[in-house]
Write a protein that holds these residues in place. Sequence first.
Motif, PDB file in Angstrom:
ATOM      1  N   GLN A  54       0.783  -1.144  -0.044  1.00  0.00           N
ATOM      2  CA  GLN A  54       0.046  -0.002   0.054  1.00  0.00           C
ATOM      3  C   GLN A  54       0.801   1.217   0.100  1.00  0.00           C
ATOM      4  O   GLN A  54       0.604   2.463  -0.456  1.00  0.00           O
ATOM      5  CB  GLN A  54      -0.829   0.021   1.410  1.00  0.00           C
ATOM      6  N   VAL A  55       1.971   1.392   0.697  1.00  0.00           N
ATOM      7  CA  VAL A  55       2.948   2.176   0.626  1.00  0.00           C
ATOM      8  C   VAL A  55       3.733   2.396  -0.789  1.00  0.00           C
ATOM      9  O   VAL A  55       3.738   3.553  -1.428  1.00  0.00           O
ATOM     10  CB  VAL A  55       4.126   2.155   1.515  1.00  0.00           C
ATOM     11  N   VAL A  56       4.029   1.197  -1.326  1.00  0.00           N
ATOM     12  CA  VAL A  56       4.728   1.272  -2.608  1.00  0.00           C
ATOM     13  C   VAL A  56       4.128   1.578  -3.616  1.00  0.00           C
ATOM     14  O   VAL A  56       4.416   2.338  -4.563  1.00  0.00           O
ATOM     15  CB  VAL A  56       5.415  -0.158  -2.812  1.00  0.00           C
ATOM     16  N   THR A  57       2.652   1.324  -3.685  1.00  0.00           N
ATOM     17  CA  THR A  57       2.021   1.630  -4.680  1.00  0.00           C
ATOM     18  C   THR A  57       1.750   3.095  -4.948  1.00  0.00           C
ATOM     19  O   THR A  57       1.649   3.574  -6.030  1.00  0.00           O
ATOM     20  CB  THR A  57       0.638   1.020  -4.731  1.00  0.00           C
ATOM     21  N   ASP A  58       1.969   3.728  -3.813  1.00  0.00           N
ATOM     22  CA  ASP A  58       1.694   5.351  -4.183  1.00  0.00           C
ATOM     23  C   ASP A  58       2.631   5.961  -4.714  1.00  0.00           C
ATOM     24  O   ASP A  58       2.711   7.107  -5.219  1.00  0.00           O
ATOM     25  CB  ASP A  58       1.635   5.778  -2.676  1.00  0.00           C
ATOM     26  N   ALA A  59       3.971   5.316  -4.926  1.00  0.00           N
ATOM     27  CA  ALA A  59       5.040   5.598  -5.686  1.00  0.00           C
ATOM     28  C   ALA A  59       4.828   5.737  -6.982  1.00  0.00           C
ATOM     29  O   ALA A  59       5.747   6.569  -7.769  1.00  0.00           O
ATOM     30  CB  ALA A  59       6.365   4.985  -5.266  1.00  0.00           C
ATOM     31  N   GLY A  60       3.711   5.311  -7.483  1.00  0.00           N
ATOM     32  CA  GLY A  60       3.567   5.328  -8.972  1.00  0.00           C
ATOM     33  C   GLY A  60       2.201   6.255  -9.256  1.00  0.00           C
ATOM     34  O   GLY A  60       1.953   6.320 -10.337  1.00  0.00           O
ATOM     35  N   SER A  61       1.921   6.830  -8.318  1.00  0.00           N
ATOM     36  CA  SER A  61       0.643   7.725  -8.489  1.00  0.00           C
ATOM     37  C   SER A  61       0.953   8.944  -8.877  1.00  0.00           C
ATOM     38  O   SER A  61       2.005   9.791  -8.539  1.00  0.00           O
ATOM     39  CB  SER A  61      -0.055   7.967  -6.910  1.00  0.00           C
ATOM     40  N   PHE A  62       0.143   9.654 -10.000  1.00  0.00           N
ATOM     41  CA  PHE A  62       0.742  10.824 -10.602  1.00  0.00           C
ATOM     42  C   PHE A  62       0.462  12.058  -9.657  1.00  0.00           C
ATOM     43  O   PHE A  62       1.088  12.963  -9.769  1.00  0.00           O
ATOM     44  CB  PHE A  62      -0.517  11.018 -11.984  1.00  0.00           C
ATOM     45  N   ALA A  63      -0.258  11.887  -8.539  1.00  0.00           N
ATOM     46  CA  ALA A  63      -0.476  12.857  -7.550  1.00  0.00           C
ATOM     47  C   ALA A  63       0.913  12.890  -6.729  1.00  0.00           C
ATOM     48  O   ALA A  63       1.001  14.178  -6.248  1.00  0.00           O
ATOM     49  CB  ALA A  63      -1.476  12.498  -6.483  1.00  0.00           C
ATOM     50  N   LEU A  64       1.721  12.081  -6.898  1.00  0.00           N
ATOM     51  CA  LEU A  64       2.975  12.254  -6.142  1.00  0.00           C
ATOM     52  C   LEU A  64       4.227  12.462  -7.179  1.00  0.00           C
ATOM     53  O   LEU A  64       4.969  13.436  -7.068  1.00  0.00           O
ATOM     54  CB  LEU A  64       3.543  11.015  -5.590  1.00  0.00           C
ATOM     55  N   LEU A  65       3.719  11.968  -8.577  1.00  0.00           N
ATOM     56  CA  LEU A  65       4.867  12.069  -9.476  1.00  0.00           C
ATOM     57  C   LEU A  65       4.832  13.474 -10.013  1.00  0.00           C
ATOM     58  O   LEU A  65       6.140  14.143 -10.549  1.00  0.00           O
ATOM     59  CB  LEU A  65       4.766  10.967 -10.418  1.00  0.00           C
ATOM     60  N   ALA A  66       3.624  14.089  -9.959  1.00  0.00           N
ATOM     61  CA  ALA A  66       3.547  15.533 -10.826  1.00  0.00           C
ATOM     62  C   ALA A  66       4.423  16.266 -10.006  1.00  0.00           C
ATOM     63  O   ALA A  66       5.181  17.049 -10.778  1.00  0.00           O
ATOM     64  CB  ALA A  66       2.152  15.814 -11.020  1.00  0.00           C
ATOM     65  N   PRO A  67       4.039  16.587  -8.884  1.00  0.00           N
ATOM     66  CA  PRO A  67       4.611  17.666  -7.770  1.00  0.00           C
ATOM     67  C   PRO A  67       6.338  17.274  -7.820  1.00  0.00           C
ATOM     68  O   PRO A  67       7.178  18.059  -7.718  1.00  0.00           O
ATOM     69  CB  PRO A  67       4.153  17.628  -6.492  1.00  0.00           C
ATOM     70  N   LEU A  68       6.421  16.005  -7.820  1.00  0.00           N
ATOM     71  CA  LEU A  68       7.999  15.452  -7.853  1.00  0.00           C
ATOM     72  C   LEU A  68       8.853  16.109  -8.891  1.00  0.00           C
ATOM     73  O   LEU A  68       9.662  16.370  -8.890  1.00  0.00           O
ATOM     74  CB  LEU A  68       8.184  14.064  -7.577  1.00  0.00           C
ATOM     75  N   SER A  69       8.165  15.941 -10.211  1.00  0.00           N
ATOM     76  CA  SER A  69       8.836  16.261 -11.269  1.00  0.00           C
ATOM     77  C   SER A  69       8.952  17.881 -11.350  1.00  0.00           C
ATOM     78  O   SER A  69       9.974  18.370 -11.745  1.00  0.00           O
ATOM     79  CB  SER A  69       7.879  15.907 -12.698  1.00  0.00           C
ATOM     80  N   ILE A  70       7.871  18.435 -10.970  1.00  0.00           N
ATOM     81  CA  ILE A  70       8.135  20.037 -10.869  1.00  0.00           C
ATOM     82  C   ILE A  70       9.079  20.334  -9.739  1.00  0.00           C
ATOM     83  O   ILE A  70       9.967  21.200 -10.129  1.00  0.00           O
ATOM     84  CB  ILE A  70       6.642  20.631 -10.361  1.00  0.00           C
ATOM     85  N   PHE A  72      11.976  18.555  -9.161  1.00  0.00           N
ATOM     86  CA  PHE A  72      13.199  18.537  -9.773  1.00  0.00           C
ATOM     87  C   PHE A  72      13.411  19.585 -10.692  1.00  0.00           C
ATOM     88  O   PHE A  72      14.754  19.843 -10.842  1.00  0.00           O
ATOM     89  CB  PHE A  72      12.767  17.050 -10.540  1.00  0.00           C
ATOM     90  N   LEU A  73      12.440  19.880 -11.468  1.00  0.00           N
ATOM     91  CA  LEU A  73      12.693  20.859 -12.322  1.00  0.00           C
ATOM     92  C   LEU A  73      13.107  22.245 -11.957  1.00  0.00           C
ATOM     93  O   LEU A  73      14.072  22.970 -12.126  1.00  0.00           O
ATOM     94  CB  LEU A  73      11.339  21.247 -13.353  1.00  0.00           C
ATOM     95  N   LEU A  74      12.465  22.593 -10.908  1.00  0.00           N
ATOM     96  CA  LEU A  74      12.835  23.891 -10.127  1.00  0.00           C
ATOM     97  C   LEU A  74      14.200  23.938  -9.471  1.00  0.00           C
ATOM     98  O   LEU A  74      14.892  25.191  -9.544  1.00  0.00           O
ATOM     99  CB  LEU A  74      11.644  24.128  -8.990  1.00  0.00           C
ATOM    100  N   TRP A  78      16.301  25.498 -14.674  1.00  0.00           N
ATOM    101  CA  TRP A  78      15.875  25.441 -16.212  1.00  0.00           C
ATOM    102  C   TRP A  78      17.331  25.816 -16.697  1.00  0.00           C
ATOM    103  O   TRP A  78      17.589  26.469 -17.770  1.00  0.00           O
ATOM    104  CB  TRP A  78      15.224  26.708 -16.250  1.00  0.00           C
ATOM    105  N   LYS A  79      18.164  24.817 -16.445  1.00  0.00           N
ATOM    106  CA  LYS A  79      19.939  25.153 -16.730  1.00  0.00           C
ATOM    107  C   LYS A  79      19.968  24.421 -18.306  1.00  0.00           C
ATOM    108  O   LYS A  79      20.808  24.851 -19.208  1.00  0.00           O
ATOM    109  CB  LYS A  79      20.742  24.502 -15.805  1.00  0.00           C
ATOM    110  N   ARG A  80      19.041  23.457 -18.341  1.00  0.00           N
ATOM    111  CA  ARG A  80      19.144  22.538 -19.820  1.00  0.00           C
ATOM    112  C   ARG A  80      17.679  22.629 -20.205  1.00  0.00           C
ATOM    113  O   ARG A  80      16.908  21.696 -19.939  1.00  0.00           O
ATOM    114  CB  ARG A  80      19.503  21.071 -19.516  1.00  0.00           C
ATOM    115  N   PRO A  81      17.133  23.709 -20.763  1.00  0.00           N
ATOM    116  CA  PRO A  81      15.745  23.720 -21.072  1.00  0.00           C
ATOM    117  C   PRO A  81      15.236  22.709 -21.904  1.00  0.00           C
ATOM    118  O   PRO A  81      13.918  22.168 -21.892  1.00  0.00           O
ATOM    119  CB  PRO A  81      15.548  25.096 -21.871  1.00  0.00           C
ATOM    120  N   ALA A  82      16.136  22.055 -22.550  1.00  0.00           N
ATOM    121  CA  ALA A  82      15.443  20.927 -23.743  1.00  0.00           C
ATOM    122  C   ALA A  82      15.261  19.586 -22.870  1.00  0.00           C
ATOM    123  O   ALA A  82      14.209  18.847 -23.087  1.00  0.00           O
ATOM    124  CB  ALA A  82      16.599  20.511 -24.957  1.00  0.00           C
TER     125      ALA A  82
END
Length: 204
Positions: A54-70, A72-74, A78-82
């Motif tokens: 139940q804990v591991v499965t949340d690691a694939g949730s977009f609700a977690l991955l979307a803010p994680l990606s944001i 990471f980008l912040l 924006w040093k490598r825009p491509a």
Amino acid sequence: MLAFSIRVLGIFVGLAVVTALVGIGVRAWAPGFDLQALQSIAGSRSSALTSVAQVVTDAGSFALLAPLSIAFLLLRRWKRPADDIALIVIAAGCAALPSVVKLIVARPRPTIEHLVHLSSLSFPSEHSTQAAGIYLIIAIMLSEGLRRGWRELVIALAVAIGLAVAWSRVYLGIHYPTDVIAGLLLGWSWALLVFHWARPKLTV
């Protein structure tokens, strides 16, 4: 930018068509294997393993991955825009691709007891697709400049997270094994094709 967009669209349509055709075939020919494997995994359930799943499965949730990606980008500022644009496209595609394929294949969820309540369609696994694609591409971007051994370790860790998420979806009874296998292959293929084939055409 136009060449990048055309390649991304081509990859999206190509992977959606191929995965949908595979899903239609799997739905027709693989229920015996899928059900046996699912029942075998369900037979090994325990309270401790259920808590882990139940804990591991949340690691694939977009609700977690979307803010994680944001986040990471912040941190990259924006040093490598491509690369950063490619990550955004990959994250969006990892959410959209399985949703499109699900509508085409229309495979119901397993009938075995679900440890998590879901009413959506089953093939391919969204969580597996998202975990496979997003963690892999973040690992590739993180490992740039690292020595070979460390680079391989970071990428292996990303692959392991994807596999763990896939296992959790089957363990919880909400996906057949072929659902998560398709999700993993879809996520990895999308991420690698966009990053290594489409991204070089991106000029920003």
